[in-house]
Design an enzyme around this catalytic site. Structure first.
Site, PDB file in Angstrom:
ATOM      1  N   ASP A   1      -3.095  10.419  -2.126  1.00 45.34           N
ATOM      2  CA  ASP A   1      -4.373   9.709  -2.076  1.00 45.34           C
ATOM      3  C   ASP A   1      -5.369  10.277  -3.086  1.00 45.34           C
ATOM      4  O   ASP A   1      -5.125  11.294  -3.725  1.00 45.34           O
ATOM      5  CB  ASP A   1      -4.957   9.793  -0.660  1.00 45.34           C
ATOM      6  CG  ASP A   1      -4.368   8.717   0.249  1.00 45.34           C
ATOM      7  OD1 ASP A   1      -3.966   7.653  -0.275  1.00 45.34           O
ATOM      8  OD2 ASP A   1      -4.302   8.932   1.467  1.00 45.34           O
TER       9      ASP A   1
ATOM     10  N   GLU B   1      -3.742  12.536  10.297  1.00 45.74           N
ATOM     11  CA  GLU B   1      -4.289  12.227   8.983  1.00 45.74           C
ATOM     12  C   GLU B   1      -5.662  11.608   9.234  1.00 45.74           C
ATOM     13  O   GLU B   1      -5.793  10.422   9.494  1.00 45.74           O
ATOM     14  CB  GLU B   1      -3.382  11.267   8.214  1.00 45.74           C
ATOM     15  CG  GLU B   1      -3.738  11.178   6.740  1.00 45.74           C
ATOM     16  CD  GLU B   1      -4.520   9.922   6.354  1.00 45.74           C
ATOM     17  OE1 GLU B   1      -5.077   9.906   5.245  1.00 45.74           O
ATOM     18  OE2 GLU B   1      -4.582   8.958   7.145  1.00 45.74           O
TER      19      GLU B   1
ATOM     20  N   ASP C   1      -0.774   8.216  10.715  1.00 48.34           N
ATOM     21  CA  ASP C   1      -1.644   7.766   9.630  1.00 48.34           C
ATOM     22  C   ASP C   1      -2.964   7.194  10.162  1.00 48.34           C
ATOM     23  O   ASP C   1      -2.985   6.502  11.176  1.00 48.34           O
ATOM     24  CB  ASP C   1      -0.878   6.677   8.858  1.00 48.34           C
ATOM     25  CG  ASP C   1      -1.634   6.167   7.664  1.00 48.34           C
ATOM     26  OD1 ASP C   1      -1.887   6.977   6.758  1.00 48.34           O
ATOM     27  OD2 ASP C   1      -1.981   4.969   7.637  1.00 48.34           O
TER      28      ASP C   1
ATOM     29  N   GLN D   1      -3.261  -5.635   5.596  1.00 51.20           N
ATOM     30  CA  GLN D   1      -3.013  -4.628   6.639  1.00 51.20           C
ATOM     31  C   GLN D   1      -3.870  -4.957   7.856  1.00 51.20           C
ATOM     32  O   GLN D   1      -5.078  -4.736   7.840  1.00 51.20           O
ATOM     33  CB  GLN D   1      -3.344  -3.221   6.106  1.00 51.20           C
ATOM     34  CG  GLN D   1      -2.322  -2.716   5.101  1.00 51.20           C
ATOM     35  CD  GLN D   1      -2.805  -1.491   4.331  1.00 51.20           C
ATOM     36  OE1 GLN D   1      -3.850  -1.529   3.684  1.00 51.20           O
ATOM     37  NE2 GLN D   1      -2.042  -0.419   4.373  1.00 51.20           N
TER      38      GLN D   1
ATOM     39  N   ASP E   1       0.834  -1.206   0.000  1.00 44.42           N
ATOM     40  CA  ASP E   1       0.000   0.000   0.000  1.00 44.42           C
ATOM     41  C   ASP E   1       0.872   1.261   0.000  1.00 44.42           C
ATOM     42  O   ASP E   1       0.657   2.191   0.782  1.00 44.42           O
ATOM     43  CB  ASP E   1      -0.945  -0.011   1.221  1.00 44.42           C
ATOM     44  CG  ASP E   1      -2.007   1.087   1.141  1.00 44.42           C
ATOM     45  OD1 ASP E   1      -2.268   1.577   0.030  1.00 44.42           O
ATOM     46  OD2 ASP E   1      -2.556   1.461   2.193  1.00 44.42           O
TER      47      ASP E   1
ATOM     48  N   HIS F   1      -2.221   0.128  11.803  1.00 44.20           N
ATOM     49  CA  HIS F   1      -2.125  -1.271  11.379  1.00 44.20           C
ATOM     50  C   HIS F   1      -0.694  -1.650  11.026  1.00 44.20           C
ATOM     51  O   HIS F   1       0.161  -0.776  10.906  1.00 44.20           O
ATOM     52  CB  HIS F   1      -3.038  -1.526  10.165  1.00 44.20           C
ATOM     53  CG  HIS F   1      -2.970  -0.426   9.143  1.00 44.20           C
ATOM     54  ND1 HIS F   1      -3.912   0.568   9.060  1.00 44.20           N
ATOM     55  CD2 HIS F   1      -2.064  -0.147   8.186  1.00 44.20           C
ATOM     56  CE1 HIS F   1      -3.593   1.414   8.082  1.00 44.20           C
ATOM     57  NE2 HIS F   1      -2.465   1.002   7.534  1.00 44.20           N
TER      58      HIS F   1
HETATM   59  C1  GLC Z   1      -3.837   6.617   4.856  1.00 44.17           C
HETATM   60  C2  GLC Z   1      -2.906   6.801   3.682  1.00 44.17           C
HETATM   61  C3  GLC Z   1      -3.358   5.933   2.541  1.00 44.17           C
HETATM   62  C4  GLC Z   1      -3.380   4.498   2.987  1.00 44.17           C
HETATM   63  C5  GLC Z   1      -4.207   4.343   4.265  1.00 44.17           C
HETATM   64  C6  GLC Z   1      -3.981   3.009   4.890  1.00 44.17           C
HETATM   65  O1  GLC Z   1      -5.112   7.059   4.583  1.00 44.17           O
HETATM   66  O2  GLC Z   1      -2.855   8.155   3.311  1.00 44.17           O
HETATM   67  O3  GLC Z   1      -2.537   6.077   1.420  1.00 44.17           O
HETATM   68  O4  GLC Z   1      -3.905   3.690   1.982  1.00 44.17           O
HETATM   69  O5  GLC Z   1      -3.854   5.285   5.253  1.00 44.17           O
HETATM   70  O6  GLC Z   1      -2.710   2.967   5.484  1.00 44.17           O
END
Ligand code: GLC
Length: 657
Positions: free
Chosen positions: A396, A326, A284, A252, A141, A184
């Site tokens: 993203d 985030e 994150d 994940q 990812d 995760h």
């Molecule tokens: C956050 C990241 C994204 C990722 C997600 C899972 O939102 O910006 O790119 O897929 O987390 O880790």
């Protein structure tokens, strides 16, 4: 605050700290621990107080904080002390960031170091290094599936490379933003491997269930994040013969924060990276930290308690380090990630302004600022000592998470309007020059998001294909207009690598099996340095964009009213195509700037009388700080050309470019 229970526990803990810890010079540590212990103890107790091993876990936590404090370098400690004194340092208009992948931008960490002069040329002094921790080759990812939180991905470098990068950045007075994926791990992480091999201790690090009873209950109310590629929120693990919660991709695995050991591991990891020189840690997916049956498992109160606890612990060991939340969630929820205090951020000092980002895209598609004005009016006030990360594009997709009520108040029907936006940006809509792709399409709910690079979404790719100079000019103006907004709104602007030279969609990801199913890779390019060289050739698109940005970045830094002290006043104008607001410095009266943007293809007018009693705006003296020009006046009306923005004042610009 003096509180007996916390105080006597603190004494007990300090007595029991291992002798080697007690011997160190812990003066600053003790002061801060004393000041924060009541809060730390209360939060830890709220989360884990019912457990019989509560005191043991509390000791473990303090030990982790003390050990990381001991390994913190003298230099970083000095920077902590300086930042404690100058605690509003991050609200300054001087900061301008860029997010980049080390490999995509410059092959690896050493490459990034060698390209720092390029970033400085543009005016960037904060770099968000996209995740660089060890992760599986394919199921990663983009680095957000970490298999070792203390090792770097060898493809981009090692710890020494990172330390050297951080040192070089600090010498240049640049900030390093480091990504820590707190929600995760990869299923290849040692914890996951040990869980797989049957170790109960590590199975307790995750949400693991022997049958579908509990997973089915969770599924009733949990939305899907990647409905096309990873439907559902649980994955069957063949080896364990059990179900694992995996909200994002099936590889994940979600960490279980109701286990204090997980919290302690993670704070240790955050502090470890703070000690390697990270100035800011990006946390994150913080909205997902707590899971509760019967909820969407996002924005739960306990997720906030965990973040508060992380902040309090970090303040003891590395108080100069800031957190970015985030949390790409609804505006009323985003605001809570600063913490619900009156003034000071109690959770994260910085949060992604996803609301503003999506609203700007709405203005591009509709060519008016109706929803933008509405949405910003309803964006709740944030704390004084907290700030936004304002961005247009990032790694993203663009989610259309507007408030339905706002959409209606702007005069649209929510479902139809969202559909229009997806059609517009994917080029399906007749009058659109955008070349994005739909992402995360959910057939069940009708939801969809958008992938694509900034340049391709504003029509530059289309314009170049058509070889249409007018369309090219339009796209360049839009790129500058959008940046003009994030550079003046209030907060830290975060550019995205490649956008400074108009990088188009990159479809090479389709050739890579591990990426082909995720079209977010179309806007995660390999920076083309030959194209970047064209910034030096007069008249090229690259030069127009790069120099345009360079100039507005420099001008931003010279405007004290652009520092973020909640000093923005939205203007209610009759003209729906315009978005306008005042910025004024709280301590320097007279230092006011009127920001006004025209999202339409035709010139738009603003009646100076609408500005109220603003003496400074005498006719003929109004100047745009970016261009140094005086905007045209027509019958008491100020003319804003198509796709242009002004930063208006009657003061002379201070920067010479
Ligand atoms: C956050 C990241 C994204 C990722 C997600 C899972 O939102 O910006 O790119 O897929 O987390 O880790």
């Amino acid at each position: 605050m003096y509180e007996q229970v916390a105080h006597s526990l603190l004494n007990e803990i300090l007595d029991r700290l291992k002798p080697e810890i007690r011997r160190q010079d812990l003066r600053h540590f003790y002061t801060r621990l004393g000041a924060n212990f009541y809060a730390i103890h209360s939060l830890f107790h709220l989360l884990y107080g019912k457990r019989s091993d509560f005191t043991e876990q509390m000791i473990n936590l303090v030990e982790v904080m003390a050990n990381q404090y001991i390994t913190r370098s003298k230099q970083l400690e000095q920077s902590d002390i300086a930042r404690e004194k100058e605690h509003n340092w991050f609200l300054s208009q001087q900061w301008v960031g860029m997010a980049l992948y080390a490999d995509g931008f410059a092959d690896d960490l050493r490459g990034v170091r060698s390209r720092l002069p390029y970033l400085q040329e543009l005016g960037i002094n904060m770099v968000h290094l996209m995740p660089v921790l060890k992760c599986p080759e394919s199921a990663s990812d983009g680095g957000y599936a970490v298999s070792d939180f203390r090792q770097l991905d060898s493809r981009v470098g090692n710890l020494d490379d990172l330390r050297e990068l951080a040192e070089s950045m600090h010498k240049r007075e640049m900030l390093l933003v480091f990504d820590v994926v707190v929600n995760h791990t990869s299923d290849e992480h040692a914890w996951a491997q040990m869980a797989r091999s049957g170790k109960q201790k590590y199975q307790d690090y995750y949400y693991i269930f022997g049958n579908r009873d509990v997973p089915d209950m969770f599924e009733e109310t949990m939305p899907e994040i990647f409905p096309e590629t990873s439907p559902g929120n649980f994955t069957w693990d063949e080896t364990m013969g059990k179900w694992v919660m995996s909200v994002f991709h099936d590889y994940q695995w979600d960490l279980n924060y109701s286990n204090p050991a997980v919290f302690i591991e993670m704070i240790d990891i955050i502090l470890f990276w703070a000690n390697q020189g990270a100035d800011i840690v990006r946390l994150d997916a913080v909205a997902f930290l707590w899971k509760k049956i019967g909820t969407s498992c996002q924005n739960e109160r306990e997720a906030h308690l965990i973040l508060q606890l992380m902040k309090d612990c970090c303040q003891v060991t590395a108080p100069g380090v800031l957190f970015i939340a985030e949390a790409i969630v609804a505006p009323v929820e985003i605001i809570k990630y600063f913490g619900e205090d009156a003034v000071i951020a109690k959770e994260c000092e910085i949060a992604y302004n996803a609301t503003f980002m999506a609203l700007l895209w709405d203005a591009v598609a509709t060519r008016n600022a109706k929803l933008l004005n509405q949405g910003i009016r309803n964006l709740p006030d944030k704390l004084d000592r907290a700030t936004w990360l304002n961005y247009i594009r990032c790694h993203d997709d663009i989610g259309l998470g507007f408030d339905d009520r706002d959409i209606r108040l702007a005069g649209y029907e929510p479902l139809a309007h969202r559909r229009f936006l997806v059609d517009y940006f994917t080029g399906t809509y007749d009058d659109s020059e955008a070349k994005g792709q739909p992402f995360g399409v959910n057939e069940k709910t009708g939801d969809a998001r958008i992938s694509g690079s900034l340049a391709s979404l504003v029509g530059l790719e289309w314009a170049l294909e058509q070889d249409d100079p007018e369309a090219i000019e339009r796209a360049v103006k839009l790129i500058l207009l959008l940046h003009g907004m994030i550079l003046s709104f209030g907060g830290i602007p975060l550019l995205y690598y490649g956008d400074e030279i108009g990088t188009l969609n990159d479809c090479s990801f389709l050739q890579d099996e591990s990426k082909a199913g995720d079209n977010r890779w179309m806007h995660r390019p390999q920076l083309d340095w030959q194209k970047a060289e064209l910034r030096l050739r007069h008249g090229t698109v690259e030069q127009q964009i790069f120099d345009g940005l360079k100039k507005i970045i420099a001008v931003r830094k010279s405007i004290p009213a652009f520092a973020d002290f909640n000093n923005r006043e939205l203007l209610e104008l009759d003209n729906p195509h315009l978005f306008a607001f005042w910025r004024s410095h709280p301590n320097q009266s007279g230092d006011r700037v009127l920001v006004v943007a025209n999202f339409d293809a035709s010139p738009q007018y603003i009646n100076l009388n609408e500005l109220g009693n603003r003496g400074m705006f005498c006719y003929g003296q109004v100047k745009d700080l970016c261009s140094g020009e005086s905007p045209a006046l027509f019958k008491e009306q100020l003319v804003i050309p198509p796709y242009r923005f002004y930063w208006l004042t009657d003061q002379q610009p201070e920067v010479e470019l």
